[in-house]
Design a protein around this motif. Sequence first.
Motif, mmCIF file in Angstrom:
data_model
loop_
_atom_site.group_PDB
_atom_site.id
_atom_site.type_symbol
_atom_site.label_atom_id
_atom_site.label_comp_id
_atom_site.label_asym_id
_atom_site.label_seq_id
_atom_site.Cartn_x
_atom_site.Cartn_y
_atom_site.Cartn_z
ATOM 1 N N LYS A 40 0.833 -1.214 0.000
ATOM 2 C CA LYS A 40 0.000 0.000 0.000
ATOM 3 C C LYS A 40 0.866 1.263 0.000
ATOM 4 O O LYS A 40 0.696 2.139 -0.843
ATOM 5 N N THR A 42 4.016 1.593 -0.660
ATOM 6 C CA THR A 42 4.864 1.646 -1.855
ATOM 7 C C THR A 42 4.067 2.195 -3.035
ATOM 8 O O THR A 42 4.556 3.038 -3.790
ATOM 9 N N GLU A 81 3.271 7.747 5.261
ATOM 10 C CA GLU A 81 3.149 6.799 6.375
ATOM 11 C C GLU A 81 3.921 7.324 7.593
ATOM 12 O O GLU A 81 5.061 7.772 7.476
#
Length: 332
Positions: A40, A42, A81
């Motif tokens: 996800k 990446t 993230e």
Amino acid sequence: MIEIQHLSKRFGRLQAVDDLSLTVLPGEVLGFLGPNGAGKSTTMKMVTGFLRPDKGSIVVQGHDMAKDPIAAKACIGYLPEGAPLYPDMTPQTLLRFAARARSIPAEKQAGAIDRAIGLLELEGVRHQRIETLSKGFKRRVGLAQAILHDPKVLILDEPTDGLDPNQKDQVRELIRSMSADKVIVLSTHILEEVEAVCTRAAIISEGQLRFNGKPSELRENSRYAGAVELRFEGQAPADSFLTLSNLPGVERVEALEESDYHQGWRLFPKAGTPILHAVSDHVRSHGWQVRDMHVDRGRLDDVFREITRSGMAPSPRPSQPQPAQALAQEEV
Ligand SMILES: Nc1ncnc2c1ncn2[C@@H]1O[C@H](COP(=O)(O)OP(=O)(O)OP(=O)(O)O)[C@@H](O)[C@H]1O
Ligand SMILES: [Mg+2]
């Protein structure tokens, strides 16, 4: 809109993203789901131009990320993230820095910063060093940075991670309120979040797209969808298992995992057969004392497990659209 075509990325021997194609339209909020390491983040890094794909193309609002990355990135707000931030800065100085980096005209910078601070309720910490903020506040600063330039495309990697329940609700509300004229992609591990805010869910596993459809379709694919749960006051009547198993629409009956005090059954319907009325008539005609009875809407965690574990679509439910079909319809 975002158009992702045949996207692939390999790290050494690991195929992190494997021939992923996906389109997201304005007004859509796409929930990106998948187990840890599914690819996800990446994918999101490639969509936002932070990572170069090995293969495939990404077009954002008509701008090809490989050919015109500045124009493509200008349309995007990105919460990476873990919401990385500069710890020495304050929300005010970080947002001012971001406003300059985004080339927001000087006379509009203060207004844009005030708006983002207001939406994420950061006024109380506006001048506090970021390294001294709690985890949830840091995440909110990251979100403020992502929406600062009012981008048409928002890519949010786990936006509600680390937020308290009130803040989770608030951020979901913010996402919903912004969704009308934006394209929003968010990743999450909270399956209920997808139902709460997303118009579409995409599940990836081992870098491949395994499901692409409405959150409700996901739930309907659960083997529990349509099953009737029946709990008795005390022990189940002696003949209840057998007589309920023999009802015409009932495929199978299993025991509920229950306390010592209340026994119950879960009745699975034959494909596409609603059984609640037949079961309640049966209960009434036998005069059984029932504590509660309801139809299961299906379980997201169950479907998620099945899709991501097997690497296959969930087991067929003839009355429902299959994920594979949903995928074929949606795929570009
Ligand atoms: N720079 C890198 N070098 C080597 N391997 C990497 C790199 N970045 C990611 N990976 C690997 O690629 C795979 C996909 O990682 P990714 O971070 O995209 O997963 P994810 O779906 O976001 O997982 P999570 O839910 O834990 O955030 C993982 O196996 C990860 O270890
Ligand atoms: Mg991730």
